[in-house]
Design an enzyme around this catalytic site. Structure first.
Site, PDB file in Angstrom:
ATOM      1  N   HIS A  72       0.820  -1.222   0.000  1.00 18.18           N
ATOM      2  CA  HIS A  72       0.000   0.000   0.000  1.00 18.18           C
ATOM      3  C   HIS A  72       0.851   1.268   0.000  1.00 18.18           C
ATOM      4  CE1 HIS A  72      -3.277  -2.600   0.922  1.00 18.18           C
ATOM      5  NE2 HIS A  72      -2.933  -2.810   2.171  1.00 18.18           N
ATOM      6  N   GLU A 124      -3.552   2.704   1.569  1.00 17.94           N
ATOM      7  CA  GLU A 124      -3.057   3.103   0.241  1.00 17.94           C
ATOM      8  C   GLU A 124      -3.471   4.544  -0.064  1.00 17.94           C
ATOM      9  OE1 GLU A 124      -4.058   0.605  -3.219  1.00 17.94           O
ATOM     10  OE2 GLU A 124      -4.110   2.473  -4.345  1.00 17.94           O
ATOM     11  N   THR A 160      -5.969   2.007  -6.257  1.00 17.49           N
ATOM     12  CA  THR A 160      -5.801   1.005  -7.320  1.00 17.49           C
ATOM     13  C   THR A 160      -6.913  -0.045  -7.360  1.00 17.49           C
ATOM     14  OG1 THR A 160      -4.388  -0.244  -5.827  1.00 17.49           O
ATOM     15  CG2 THR A 160      -3.283   1.169  -7.423  1.00 17.49           C
ATOM     16  N   SER A 216     -10.103  -6.857   3.741  1.00 14.87           N
ATOM     17  CA  SER A 216      -9.545  -6.633   2.411  1.00 14.87           C
ATOM     18  C   SER A 216     -10.563  -5.904   1.535  1.00 14.87           C
ATOM     19  CB  SER A 216      -9.178  -7.979   1.777  1.00 14.87           C
ATOM     20  OG  SER A 216      -9.128  -7.862   0.376  1.00 14.87           O
TER      21      SER A 216
HETATM   22  S1  SF4 Z   1      -3.956  -5.097  -6.640  1.00 10.74           S
HETATM   23 FE1  SF4 Z   1      -2.638  -4.157  -8.180  1.00 10.74          FE
HETATM   24  S2  SF4 Z   1      -1.904  -2.311  -7.153  1.00 10.74           S
HETATM   25 FE2  SF4 Z   1      -2.646  -3.632  -5.549  1.00 10.74          FE
HETATM   26  S3  SF4 Z   1      -0.859  -4.798  -4.914  1.00 10.74           S
HETATM   27 FE3  SF4 Z   1      -1.913  -5.997  -6.493  1.00 10.74          FE
HETATM   28  S4  SF4 Z   1      -0.854  -5.492  -8.408  1.00 10.74           S
HETATM   29 FE4  SF4 Z   1      -0.375  -3.913  -6.893  1.00 10.74          FE
END
Ligand code: SF4
Length: 279
Positions: A72, A124, A160, A216
């Site tokens: 994050h 994040e 993300t 999560s």
């Molecule tokens: S979901 Fe995407 S941004 Fe998040 S850790 Fe995994 S690869 Fe990286």
């Protein structure tokens, strides 16, 4: 009963990289992780047993100890403070999160007010905010926008793991109220792939099981998307939570897992499903 696993499910690139690197670091010095390495309690316990302790802050650590920065990321001042304390940093910020951080930084330098689309309290989002200047704001849904103090020039980045639906609704709403809008789509393709695969699978089955930590965000979002497809959906962390009555009358059950869910938990769920006796 047929059990179908989503085409894309479980550990993403960033999490795999973080877990593998963390295990490689074990044994060299005392190793700590700033916050849980991933949002999966069972995998965090496995890391703890291997010698990686989770800490909420690094106040009690000693020079020479190793501090892992999880995928994050963290605001820049946190890394600086840890370095000043003499800690060895293993920065496992996912490159995709790093990209969102850099876009936020550049937008701020270019004079845009940065809008981070995401969950306010998510680490994040906090890490991106640390790169986005004091005027930055977080928008969780389009409903947050009326009444917010926003300038004319807005620069947008996304957590993300955001869904495209929410992100585009917010961008469209901002478009109506801004003089200039610069948008970086920083949603990670792993997230998108898992979301699409979950939706497709949910349409084909009678019931969905979504495996992953209750803490999560990306796992919870997968469960939401399956529910939006009108399917009975159960978010579980471990196989033992499966209740036979969920599967009554089902001929097909779909399984998917968040990007922070290790394969061994998914495999456990599939094995358990094979053994469940349905009346
Ligand atoms: S979901 Fe995407 S941004 Fe998040 S850790 Fe995994 S690869 Fe990286």
């Amino acid at each position: 009963m047929e059990i179908i696993l989503a085409d894309k499910a479980g550990f993403c690139f960033g999490v795999k990289r973080a877990i593998n690197t963390a295990f490689e670091a074990v044994g060299k010095t005392r190793v700590y992780c700033l916050g849980p390495l991933i949002h999966n309690p069972q995998e965090v316990e496995r890391l703890r047993q291997a010698g990686i302790e989770t800490v909420d802050d690094f106040g009690s650590l000693n020079a020479g100890d190793t501090l892992i920065i999880r995928s994050h990321g963290v605001p820049p001042h946190v890394i600086e403070q840890a370095r000043n304390r003499g800690l060895t940093i293993i920065d496992l910020t996912c490159p995709f999160v790093g990209k969102a951080q850099r876009h936020a930084e550049v937008l701020h330098k270019e004079g845009y007010q940065v809008v981070v689309v995401g969950e306010k309290k998510h680490p994040e989002v906090q890490s991106i905010l640390g790169h986005a200047g004091d005027s930055a704001v977080v928008v969780e849904t389009a409903n947050d926008i009326p009444g917010m103090k926003l300038h004319g020039r807005l620069g947008v980045v996304a957590q993300t793991t955001q869904s495209y639906g929410n992100f585009s609704e917010i961008v469209l709403t901002l478009l109506r109220i801004s003089k200039e809008l610069k948008v970086f789509n920083t949603i990670c393709s792993s997230t998108k792939e898992r979301q699409e695969a979950a939706r497709i699978l949910a349409r084909q089955v009678d019931v969905m099981l979504v495996v992953g930590g209750r803490n999560s965000a990306n796992t919870s979002r997968l469960a939401d998307l399956c529910r939006q497809e009108g399917k009975p959906t159960h978010h579980i962390e471990v196989a033992d939570e499966i209740r036979p009555e969920w599967l009554e009358g089902a001929t097909k059950v779909g399984v998917t897992a968040g990007a922070s869910t290790p394969d061994w938990l998914v495999e456990g769920v599939i094995e358990k499903l094979k053994q469940v006796k349905i009346r």
